[in-house]
Design an enzyme around this catalytic site. Structure first.
Site, mmCIF file in Angstrom:
data_model
loop_
_atom_site.group_PDB
_atom_site.id
_atom_site.type_symbol
_atom_site.label_atom_id
_atom_site.label_comp_id
_atom_site.label_asym_id
_atom_site.label_seq_id
_atom_site.Cartn_x
_atom_site.Cartn_y
_atom_site.Cartn_z
ATOM 1 N N ASP A 92 17.851 14.118 37.889
ATOM 2 C CA ASP A 92 17.172 13.406 38.971
ATOM 3 C C ASP A 92 16.593 14.331 40.039
ATOM 4 O OD1 ASP A 92 19.535 14.265 40.132
ATOM 5 O OD2 ASP A 92 19.970 12.353 41.095
ATOM 6 N N GLU A 93 16.277 15.560 39.652
ATOM 7 C CA GLU A 93 15.780 16.514 40.640
ATOM 8 C C GLU A 93 14.694 17.411 40.026
ATOM 9 O OE1 GLU A 93 17.790 19.213 44.121
ATOM 10 O OE2 GLU A 93 18.976 18.729 42.351
ATOM 11 N N ASP A 128 14.038 14.811 44.920
ATOM 12 C CA ASP A 128 15.428 14.479 44.622
ATOM 13 C C ASP A 128 15.513 12.962 44.596
ATOM 14 O OD1 ASP A 128 18.154 14.043 44.465
ATOM 15 O OD2 ASP A 128 18.655 15.476 46.042
#
Length: 131
Positions: free
Chosen positions: A103-104, A9
Site C-alpha cells: 500500500d505504499e 501511502d
C-alpha cells in the site's frame, strides 16, 4: 531540474478494501488482522484510532480499548488483488514509480510541472485511486 517525488501511502488500505466489499462497514469501528487474542492489528479504521488503537497493537488490547469494534480476519489475496489494481492505475498515469509495499508507492513527477502543476496532478491521481 528540480526533483519532485510523490509519496503515496494508502492509509487504512485494508479497511478501505473491506468497506469496498461490504458497504455496511462504512463509518463502523474496524480492526483488521489476527482475530484471536494473540493476533495483531494489521489495520484499523479512523473510528478506532480515537481510542488509541494503531497497527501493530495486540488484538486483545485493541478489543479492550474499543469494545464496539468489528474484528475482521485479513485476506492477503484480496488485498494483493486490490493493490495490483492500484499499481496498474499508477503505472498508467506516472512515468516512473517504485512500489515499496502493498500500500505504499513513490512516484517521480520531476519535470511534469511544465505540463501540469505537480500538486494538481498528485491530487487528481489521488482521486482516481479513491474512485
Amino acid at each position: 531540474m528540480n526533483r519532485t517525488i510523490l509519496h503515496l501511502d494508502l492509509d487504512t488500505f485494508f479497511v478501505s478494501v473491506e468497506r469496498l466489499l461490504d458497504s455496511r462497514l462504512e463509518g463502523q469501528p474496524l480492526l483488521v488482522g489476527g482475530i484471536s487474542d494473540r493476533g495483531v492489528v494489521a489495520a484499523c479504521s479512523y473510528e478506532t484510532r480515537a481510542f488509541g488503537i494503531h497497527s501493530g497493537m495486540p488484538m486483545k488490547l485493541a478489543k479492550e480499548l474499543c469494545q464496539d469494534a468489528k474484528v475482521i480476519k485479513g485476506d492477503a489475496a484480496t488485498y494483493t488483488r486490490y493493490s495490483e489494481a492500484v499499481t496498474e492505475l499508477i503505472r498508467e498515469n506516472v512515468p516512473l514509480f517504485e512500489k515499496s509495499s502493498i500500500d505504499e508507492f513513490y512516484a517521480d513527477l520531476s519535470g511534469m510541472d511544465r505540463f501540469f502543476g505537480t500538486y494538481r496532478y498528485a491530487s487528481e491521481l489521488r482521486q482516481k485511486i479513491i474512485r
